[in-house]
Write a protein that holds these residues in place. Structure first.
Motif, PDB file in Angstrom:
ATOM      1  N   LEU A 280       0.854  -1.174   0.000  1.00 25.75           N
ATOM      2  CA  LEU A 280       0.000   0.000   0.000  1.00 25.75           C
ATOM      3  C   LEU A 280       0.895   1.230   0.000  1.00 25.75           C
ATOM      4  CD1 LEU A 280      -2.628  -1.079   2.698  1.00 25.75           C
ATOM      5  CD2 LEU A 280      -2.808  -1.262   0.210  1.00 25.75           C
ATOM      6  N   VAL A 281       0.468   2.269  -0.705  1.00 28.19           N
ATOM      7  CA  VAL A 281       1.256   3.496  -0.832  1.00 28.19           C
ATOM      8  C   VAL A 281       0.387   4.675  -0.434  1.00 28.19           C
ATOM      9  CG1 VAL A 281       2.609   4.962  -2.374  1.00 28.19           C
ATOM     10  CG2 VAL A 281       2.561   2.468  -2.737  1.00 28.19           C
ATOM     11  N   ALA A 282       0.833   5.460   0.542  1.00 30.36           N
ATOM     12  CA  ALA A 282       0.124   6.653   0.979  1.00 30.36           C
ATOM     13  C   ALA A 282       0.889   7.875   0.496  1.00 30.36           C
ATOM     14  CB  ALA A 282      -0.009   6.673   2.501  1.00 30.36           C
ATOM     15  N   VAL A 283       0.238   8.711  -0.311  1.00 23.58           N
ATOM     16  CA  VAL A 283       0.847   9.927  -0.849  1.00 23.58           C
ATOM     17  C   VAL A 283       0.436  11.094   0.036  1.00 23.58           C
ATOM     18  CG1 VAL A 283       1.088  11.422  -2.858  1.00 23.58           C
ATOM     19  CG2 VAL A 283       0.704   8.966  -3.174  1.00 23.58           C
ATOM     20  N   THR A 284       1.395  11.756   0.655  1.00 24.56           N
ATOM     21  CA  THR A 284       1.077  12.813   1.607  1.00 24.56           C
ATOM     22  C   THR A 284       1.880  14.081   1.313  1.00 24.56           C
ATOM     23  OG1 THR A 284       0.822  13.277   3.983  1.00 24.56           O
ATOM     24  CG2 THR A 284       2.816  12.122   3.305  1.00 24.56           C
ATOM     25  N   GLY A 285       1.359  15.203   1.777  1.00 27.98           N
ATOM     26  CA  GLY A 285       1.991  16.496   1.565  1.00 27.98           C
ATOM     27  C   GLY A 285       0.982  17.598   1.825  1.00 27.98           C
ATOM     28  N   LEU A 286       1.402  18.835   1.677  1.00 27.39           N
ATOM     29  CA  LEU A 286       0.540  19.971   1.942  1.00 27.39           C
ATOM     30  C   LEU A 286      -0.632  20.034   0.962  1.00 27.39           C
ATOM     31  CD1 LEU A 286       3.172  22.815   2.518  1.00 27.39           C
ATOM     32  CD2 LEU A 286       1.667  21.804   4.247  1.00 27.39           C
ATOM     33  N   PRO A 287      -1.768  20.592   1.377  1.00 27.89           N
ATOM     34  CA  PRO A 287      -2.845  20.861   0.418  1.00 27.89           C
ATOM     35  C   PRO A 287      -2.335  21.782  -0.685  1.00 27.89           C
ATOM     36  CG  PRO A 287      -3.614  21.150   2.686  1.00 27.89           C
ATOM     37  CD  PRO A 287      -2.126  20.999   2.759  1.00 27.89           C
ATOM     38  N   GLY A 288      -2.534  21.367  -1.934  1.00 23.03           N
ATOM     39  CA  GLY A 288      -2.030  22.150  -3.048  1.00 23.03           C
ATOM     40  C   GLY A 288      -0.644  21.756  -3.504  1.00 23.03           C
ATOM     41  N   SER A 289      -0.042  20.763  -2.858  1.00 28.87           N
ATOM     42  CA  SER A 289       1.320  20.363  -3.223  1.00 28.87           C
ATOM     43  C   SER A 289       1.367  19.510  -4.480  1.00 28.87           C
ATOM     44  CB  SER A 289       1.979  19.601  -2.065  1.00 28.87           C
ATOM     45  OG  SER A 289       1.260  18.418  -1.753  1.00 28.87           O
ATOM     46  N   GLY A 290       0.207  19.019  -4.938  1.00 28.99           N
ATOM     47  CA  GLY A 290       0.177  18.249  -6.179  1.00 28.99           C
ATOM     48  C   GLY A 290      -0.067  16.775  -6.006  1.00 28.99           C
TER      49      GLY A 290
ATOM     50  N   LEU B 275       5.283   5.338   2.360  1.00 27.22           N
ATOM     51  CA  LEU B 275       4.887   6.738   2.287  1.00 27.22           C
ATOM     52  C   LEU B 275       5.596   7.413   1.132  1.00 27.22           C
ATOM     53  CD1 LEU B 275       4.938   7.976   6.009  1.00 27.22           C
ATOM     54  CD2 LEU B 275       2.976   7.167   4.680  1.00 27.22           C
ATOM     55  N   LEU B 276       4.868   8.185   0.344  1.00 28.18           N
ATOM     56  CA  LEU B 276       5.447   9.092  -0.630  1.00 28.18           C
ATOM     57  C   LEU B 276       5.210  10.494  -0.107  1.00 28.18           C
ATOM     58  CD1 LEU B 276       5.731   6.679  -2.545  1.00 28.18           C
ATOM     59  CD2 LEU B 276       4.836   8.124  -4.376  1.00 28.18           C
ATOM     60  N   LEU B 277       6.275  11.162   0.327  1.00 30.75           N
ATOM     61  CA  LEU B 277       6.158  12.476   0.950  1.00 30.75           C
ATOM     62  C   LEU B 277       6.579  13.557  -0.033  1.00 30.75           C
ATOM     63  CD1 LEU B 277       6.589  10.378   3.360  1.00 30.75           C
ATOM     64  CD2 LEU B 277       7.318  12.334   4.678  1.00 30.75           C
ATOM     65  N   LEU B 278       5.640  14.449  -0.351  1.00 27.91           N
ATOM     66  CA  LEU B 278       5.935  15.572  -1.233  1.00 27.91           C
ATOM     67  C   LEU B 278       6.436  16.732  -0.389  1.00 27.91           C
ATOM     68  CD1 LEU B 278       2.917  15.525  -3.717  1.00 27.91           C
ATOM     69  CD2 LEU B 278       5.215  14.632  -4.053  1.00 27.91           C
ATOM     70  N   ASP B 279       7.670  17.133  -0.619  1.00 23.03           N
ATOM     71  CA  ASP B 279       8.278  18.242   0.108  1.00 23.03           C
ATOM     72  C   ASP B 279       8.197  19.485  -0.769  1.00 23.03           C
ATOM     73  OD1 ASP B 279       9.713  19.935   1.695  1.00 23.03           O
ATOM     74  OD2 ASP B 279      11.607  18.851   1.561  1.00 23.03           O
ATOM     75  N   VAL B 280       7.143  20.269  -0.565  1.00 24.44           N
ATOM     76  CA  VAL B 280       6.878  21.456  -1.380  1.00 24.44           C
ATOM     77  C   VAL B 280       6.786  22.660  -0.457  1.00 24.44           C
ATOM     78  CG1 VAL B 280       5.186  22.555  -2.898  1.00 24.44           C
ATOM     79  CG2 VAL B 280       5.704  20.122  -3.172  1.00 24.44           C
ATOM     80  N   GLU B 281       7.377  23.772  -0.851  1.00 29.56           N
ATOM     81  CA  GLU B 281       7.316  24.985  -0.045  1.00 29.56           C
ATOM     82  C   GLU B 281       5.873  25.444   0.128  1.00 29.56           C
ATOM     83  OE1 GLU B 281       9.707  26.499   1.507  1.00 29.56           O
ATOM     84  OE2 GLU B 281      11.335  25.232   0.755  1.00 29.56           O
ATOM     85  N   ALA B 282       5.609  26.088   1.265  1.00 27.35           N
ATOM     86  CA  ALA B 282       4.249  26.526   1.575  1.00 27.35           C
ATOM     87  C   ALA B 282       3.686  27.437   0.487  1.00 27.35           C
ATOM     88  CB  ALA B 282       4.218  27.228   2.929  1.00 27.35           C
ATOM     89  N   GLU B 283       4.501  28.356  -0.029  1.00 28.67           N
ATOM     90  CA  GLU B 283       4.008  29.271  -1.058  1.00 28.67           C
ATOM     91  C   GLU B 283       3.645  28.534  -2.338  1.00 28.67           C
ATOM     92  OE1 GLU B 283       2.365  32.207  -2.724  1.00 28.67           O
ATOM     93  OE2 GLU B 283       3.098  32.383  -0.660  1.00 28.67           O
ATOM     94  N   GLN B 284       4.429  27.506  -2.677  1.00 25.62           N
ATOM     95  CA  GLN B 284       4.092  26.699  -3.843  1.00 25.62           C
ATOM     96  C   GLN B 284       2.760  26.000  -3.642  1.00 25.62           C
ATOM     97  OE1 GLN B 284       7.900  24.386  -4.057  1.00 25.62           O
ATOM     98  NE2 GLN B 284       7.821  24.922  -6.215  1.00 25.62           N
ATOM     99  N   ALA B 285       2.533  25.467  -2.440  1.00 18.90           N
ATOM    100  CA  ALA B 285       1.277  24.785  -2.153  1.00 18.90           C
ATOM    101  C   ALA B 285       0.102  25.754  -2.205  1.00 18.90           C
ATOM    102  CB  ALA B 285       1.356  24.104  -0.786  1.00 18.90           C
ATOM    103  N   LEU B 286       0.277  26.952  -1.664  1.00 15.45           N
ATOM    104  CA  LEU B 286      -0.796  27.950  -1.716  1.00 15.45           C
ATOM    105  C   LEU B 286      -1.098  28.354  -3.155  1.00 15.45           C
ATOM    106  CD1 LEU B 286       0.275  30.155   1.326  1.00 15.45           C
ATOM    107  CD2 LEU B 286      -1.744  28.669   1.196  1.00 15.45           C
ATOM    108  N   GLU B 287      -0.054  28.461  -3.972  1.00 18.03           N
ATOM    109  CA  GLU B 287      -0.263  28.763  -5.383  1.00 18.03           C
ATOM    110  C   GLU B 287      -1.015  27.630  -6.067  1.00 18.03           C
ATOM    111  OE1 GLU B 287      -0.390  30.624  -8.956  1.00 18.03           O
ATOM    112  OE2 GLU B 287       0.170  31.467  -7.002  1.00 18.03           O
ATOM    113  N   GLY B 288      -0.701  26.392  -5.681  1.00 19.46           N
ATOM    114  CA  GLY B 288      -1.428  25.249  -6.227  1.00 19.46           C
ATOM    115  C   GLY B 288      -2.904  25.293  -5.874  1.00 19.46           C
ATOM    116  N   GLN B 289      -3.225  25.730  -4.650  1.00 18.89           N
ATOM    117  CA  GLN B 289      -4.624  25.883  -4.269  1.00 18.89           C
ATOM    118  C   GLN B 289      -5.304  26.954  -5.107  1.00 18.89           C
ATOM    119  OE1 GLN B 289      -5.427  26.080   0.019  1.00 18.89           O
ATOM    120  NE2 GLN B 289      -3.379  25.270   0.396  1.00 18.89           N
ATOM    121  N   ARG B 290      -4.606  28.067  -5.342  1.00 19.94           N
ATOM    122  CA  ARG B 290      -5.195  29.141  -6.141  1.00 19.94           C
ATOM    123  C   ARG B 290      -5.442  28.677  -7.579  1.00 19.94           C
ATOM    124  NH1 ARG B 290      -1.690  32.366  -2.757  1.00 19.94           N
ATOM    125  NH2 ARG B 290       0.049  32.124  -4.211  1.00 19.94           N
ATOM    126  N   GLU B 291      -4.515  27.890  -8.122  1.00 21.37           N
ATOM    127  CA  GLU B 291      -4.657  27.432  -9.502  1.00 21.37           C
ATOM    128  C   GLU B 291      -5.857  26.508  -9.669  1.00 21.37           C
ATOM    129  OE1 GLU B 291      -0.974  25.649 -10.538  1.00 21.37           O
ATOM    130  OE2 GLU B 291       0.085  27.562 -10.810  1.00 21.37           O
TER     131      GLU B 291
END
Length: 222
Positions: free
Chosen positions: A56-66, A152-168
């Motif tokens: 089993l694979v769990a993909v985790t990271g910030l909202p908007g990280s992709g 675990l697949l952990l996406l390490d994305v900067e907070a601003e990138q994640a917020l931009e992903g939410q806006r997009e």
């Protein structure tokens, strides 16, 4: 921590499960988790991640990280994403009905679908929001039951990138919820960098945005 330098330019990376300890050694020292760090390679990272047939694979990271985008683009096999469930409900309910009204039904449908997928015995890739630790414990239990491994697949994305992903995508979370997610994701990443994974998680892969963009396939062997 294993940075898998030997795989820096390979087309694919097979991820063998850590060898389980015999039953008589269950209370003895367990094998160290396998943590592979694919960050900082400027895109010179594997094009595929392959897991065992019962894993089993769990993909985790910030909202908007992709996370959802990565799963839709790369997963070959069963994927369970709460965003897919919400999108199906959004198409069925009246436009003027606030999401908060039917959110409990969306969550119920999501977890019911996850349960069916887990009972199938096949490999599954699951969207992990990062704050529902009981879901990770559930996945770890199911992985052990079927003789597989929880990765675990952990996406390490900067907070601003994640917020931009939410806006997009035109959909975001509240500032309070984002801060909760950010704190939980930061703790998880720092622990993984030390080789300290959550209970039941035997392996992890750390990805930055470049490594995630380079991936073309997430699948299962067998």
């Amino acid at each position: 921590m294993n940075r898998t330098t030997a795989y820096a330019t390979t087309a694919g990376l097979a991820l063998p499960a850590p060898h389980p300890a015999p039953a008589r050694e269950a209370c003895a020292e367990r094998p160290a988790p396998v943590v592979r760090d694919l960050r900082g390679r400027a895109g010179h990272s594997p094009h595929a991640l392959l897991f065992g047939p019962q894993d089993l694979v769990a993909v985790t990271g910030l909202p908007g990280s992709g996370k959802s985008t990565l799963m839709r683009r790369t997963v070959r096999g069963t994927r369970i994403d709460s965003q897919d469930t919400r999108d199906r409900w959004d198409r069925r309910v009246p436009r003027l009905l606030p999401y908060a009204v039917y959110r409990p039904l969306v969550r119920l449908a999501h977890y019911a679908g996850l349960r069916r997928a887990l009972r199938s015995g096949a490999g599954v890739v699951v969207h992990d929001c990062g704050t529902q630790t009981w879901v990770r414990r559930w996945l770890a239990h199911e992985a052990r039951r079927r003789g597989g491994t929880l990765h675990l697949l952990l996406l390490d994305v900067e907070a601003e990138q994640a917020l931009e992903g939410q806006r997009e995508r035109g959909r975001g979370v509240s500032k309070y919820a984002f801060l909760r997610h950010r704190a939980a994701t930061t703790r998880l990443l720092r622990a993984a960098e030390r080789g300290d994974l959550p209970p039941g998680c035997a392996a992890a892969v750390l990805l930055d945005r470049a490594a995630a963009d380079t991936l073309r396939r997430i699948g299962f062997t067998g």
